[in-house]
Design a protein around this motif. Structure first.
Motif, PDB file in Angstrom:
ATOM      1  N   VAL A 134       6.208  -2.645 -12.706  1.00  0.00           N
ATOM      2  CA  VAL A 134       5.131  -2.294 -13.623  1.00  0.00           C
ATOM      3  C   VAL A 134       4.594  -0.950 -13.164  1.00  0.00           C
ATOM      4  O   VAL A 134       4.220  -0.789 -11.997  1.00  0.00           O
ATOM      5  CB  VAL A 134       4.001  -3.350 -13.590  1.00  0.00           C
ATOM      6  CG1 VAL A 134       2.844  -2.924 -14.485  1.00  0.00           C
ATOM      7  CG2 VAL A 134       4.541  -4.722 -14.008  1.00  0.00           C
ATOM      8  N   HIS A 135       4.580   0.031 -14.052  1.00  0.00           N
ATOM      9  CA  HIS A 135       4.102   1.371 -13.698  1.00  0.00           C
ATOM     10  C   HIS A 135       2.717   1.581 -14.293  1.00  0.00           C
ATOM     11  O   HIS A 135       2.543   1.565 -15.512  1.00  0.00           O
ATOM     12  CB  HIS A 135       5.061   2.445 -14.228  1.00  0.00           C
ATOM     13  CG  HIS A 135       4.669   3.828 -13.838  1.00  0.00           C
ATOM     14  ND1 HIS A 135       4.900   4.927 -14.639  1.00  0.00           N
ATOM     15  CD2 HIS A 135       4.051   4.310 -12.723  1.00  0.00           C
ATOM     16  CE1 HIS A 135       4.451   6.009 -14.030  1.00  0.00           C
ATOM     17  NE2 HIS A 135       3.941   5.653 -12.866  1.00  0.00           N
ATOM     18  N   LEU A 136       1.735   1.765 -13.422  1.00  0.00           N
ATOM     19  CA  LEU A 136       0.346   1.942 -13.841  1.00  0.00           C
ATOM     20  C   LEU A 136      -0.092   3.372 -13.535  1.00  0.00           C
ATOM     21  O   LEU A 136       0.014   3.829 -12.399  1.00  0.00           O
ATOM     22  CB  LEU A 136      -0.544   0.950 -13.091  1.00  0.00           C
ATOM     23  CG  LEU A 136      -2.043   0.995 -13.354  1.00  0.00           C
ATOM     24  CD1 LEU A 136      -2.354   0.695 -14.823  1.00  0.00           C
ATOM     25  CD2 LEU A 136      -2.767  -0.006 -12.447  1.00  0.00           C
ATOM     26  N   ARG A 137      -0.549   4.067 -14.539  1.00  0.00           N
ATOM     27  CA  ARG A 137      -1.003   5.444 -14.360  1.00  0.00           C
ATOM     28  C   ARG A 137      -2.298   5.654 -15.156  1.00  0.00           C
ATOM     29  O   ARG A 137      -2.760   4.746 -15.853  1.00  0.00           O
ATOM     30  CB  ARG A 137       0.058   6.452 -14.830  1.00  0.00           C
ATOM     31  CG  ARG A 137       0.378   6.354 -16.310  1.00  0.00           C
ATOM     32  CD  ARG A 137       1.446   7.329 -16.743  1.00  0.00           C
ATOM     33  NE  ARG A 137       1.693   7.226 -18.183  1.00  0.00           N
ATOM     34  CZ  ARG A 137       0.978   7.842 -19.121  1.00  0.00           C
ATOM     35  NH1 ARG A 137      -0.036   8.642 -18.760  1.00  0.00           N
ATOM     36  NH2 ARG A 137       1.255   7.693 -20.391  1.00  0.00           N
ATOM     37  N   ILE A 175      15.874   2.302 -14.007  1.00  0.00           N
ATOM     38  CA  ILE A 175      14.840   1.280 -14.177  1.00  0.00           C
ATOM     39  C   ILE A 175      13.963   1.626 -15.379  1.00  0.00           C
ATOM     40  O   ILE A 175      13.524   2.767 -15.525  1.00  0.00           O
ATOM     41  CB  ILE A 175      13.966   1.183 -12.913  1.00  0.00           C
ATOM     42  CG1 ILE A 175      14.809   0.702 -11.726  1.00  0.00           C
ATOM     43  CG2 ILE A 175      12.767   0.278 -13.143  1.00  0.00           C
ATOM     44  CD1 ILE A 175      14.106   0.861 -10.384  1.00  0.00           C
ATOM     45  N   THR A 176      13.714   0.653 -16.209  1.00  0.00           N
ATOM     46  CA  THR A 176      12.746   0.806 -17.297  1.00  0.00           C
ATOM     47  C   THR A 176      11.539  -0.052 -16.946  1.00  0.00           C
ATOM     48  O   THR A 176      11.545  -1.273 -17.154  1.00  0.00           O
ATOM     49  CB  THR A 176      13.325   0.356 -18.642  1.00  0.00           C
ATOM     50  OG1 THR A 176      14.502   1.110 -18.931  1.00  0.00           O
ATOM     51  CG2 THR A 176      12.318   0.546 -19.763  1.00  0.00           C
ATOM     52  N   PRO A 177      10.491   0.550 -16.395  1.00  0.00           N
ATOM     53  CA  PRO A 177       9.324  -0.236 -15.998  1.00  0.00           C
ATOM     54  C   PRO A 177       8.467  -0.600 -17.204  1.00  0.00           C
ATOM     55  O   PRO A 177       8.601  -0.007 -18.274  1.00  0.00           O
ATOM     56  CB  PRO A 177       8.572   0.719 -15.065  1.00  0.00           C
ATOM     57  CG  PRO A 177       8.879   2.073 -15.634  1.00  0.00           C
ATOM     58  CD  PRO A 177      10.316   1.989 -16.115  1.00  0.00           C
ATOM     59  N   HIS A 178       7.600  -1.559 -17.001  1.00  0.00           N
ATOM     60  CA  HIS A 178       6.576  -1.866 -18.004  1.00  0.00           C
ATOM     61  C   HIS A 178       5.454  -0.864 -17.791  1.00  0.00           C
ATOM     62  O   HIS A 178       4.838  -0.823 -16.721  1.00  0.00           O
ATOM     63  CB  HIS A 178       6.072  -3.287 -17.821  1.00  0.00           C
ATOM     64  CG  HIS A 178       5.044  -3.702 -18.826  1.00  0.00           C
ATOM     65  ND1 HIS A 178       5.324  -3.833 -20.168  1.00  0.00           N
ATOM     66  CD2 HIS A 178       3.724  -4.015 -18.685  1.00  0.00           C
ATOM     67  CE1 HIS A 178       4.240  -4.216 -20.819  1.00  0.00           C
ATOM     68  NE2 HIS A 178       3.253  -4.328 -19.941  1.00  0.00           N
TER      69      HIS A 178
END
Length: 240
Positions: free
Chosen positions: A115-118, A180-183
């Motif tokens: 999970v990528h959070l920005r 990778i395809t993160p959420h």
């Protein structure tokens, strides 16, 4: 169902808020910053195992303890990784394996999702980072916080803006390198819809949101008018 997942972030993106929301469901592990080097001794002490200060420290045993602590009864493990922590974790798990990061993580944690959070407003992020740095208050009620009065430092905000951009770009490049395809989530999406965003992560992890406990935040937003004033001042004085 996902076996393990990592929330990949940079500081001041709401990662602690998201971890608490996910933990509250009882479905998505008990995600924490288990692998941040300054916290290793704290976690080891909590788990009753040798830590970095002990000659008997065994990193593989430490990871096993982290997995036990961070896994819910359904077998899902979660943890948070900041950009700098990723390299440290991989190097400690398997030295001299450059270019095989994903394989190393999967060997230690099983099939992994990300999970990528920005944060869309990177200036607000840098301002928040500066205040947390000065007061040592990274979350509301932080016991390590001080009574230090925060003060505006233009040069430091610029440095932090550059760091945010560098680390966000590094995460994107790393995902691309390993296919990778993160959420993807933004801080703005999270704070606008805590429940909906959390349910979206659960769905990404192949978990049924209806099967868990009610989603409850354990942290509250820290930003206030001073953050807005510093951001406005920075824009005015730097035309950035």
């Amino acid at each position: 169902m996902t076996e393990s997942y990592f929330v990949c972030a940079t500081p001041r993106t709401g990662s602690s808020l998201l971890l608490g929301l996910l933990a509250s469901t009882g479905l998505a592990g008990t995600p924490e910053s288990y692998f941040r080097r300054p916290d290793e001794q704290l976690w080891a002490d909590r788990w009753g195992i040798p830590g970095p200060a002990d000659p008997a420290f065994d990193y593989e045993a430490f990871v096993r303890a982290a997995r036990a602590a961070g896994t819910t009864p359904n077998g899902v493990f979660g943890a948070k990784l900041m950009w700098g922590t990723l390299d440290e974790l991989v190097a400690k798990l398997a030295p001299a394996t450059e270019g095989r990061d994903l394989a190393v993580l999967e060997a230690a944690f099983g099939p992994v999702r990300f999970v990528h959070l920005r944060r869309e407003d990177e200036l607000a992020q840098a301002v928040s980072w500066l205040r947390a740095e000065q007061t040592r208050t990274w979350r509301a009620g932080d016991p390590d916080g001080t009574a230090a009065e925060p003060h505006y430092v233009e040069a430091r905000i610029t440095e932090l803006l550059d760091t945010v951009a560098e680390h966000t770009a590094a995460w994107r490049a790393w995902f691309a390198r390993y296919g990778i395809t993160p959420h993807e989530i933004t801080y703005e999406q999270l704070t606008a819809d805590l429940t909906g965003t959390t349910r979206g992560v659960l769905t990404f992890l192949d978990l049924d949101p209806e099967a868990g406990r009610p989603i409850q935040p354990r942290h509250r937003r820290q930003a206030d008018r001073l953050n807005e004033e510093w951001a406005a001042r920075y824009r005015t004085e730097t035309a950035r």
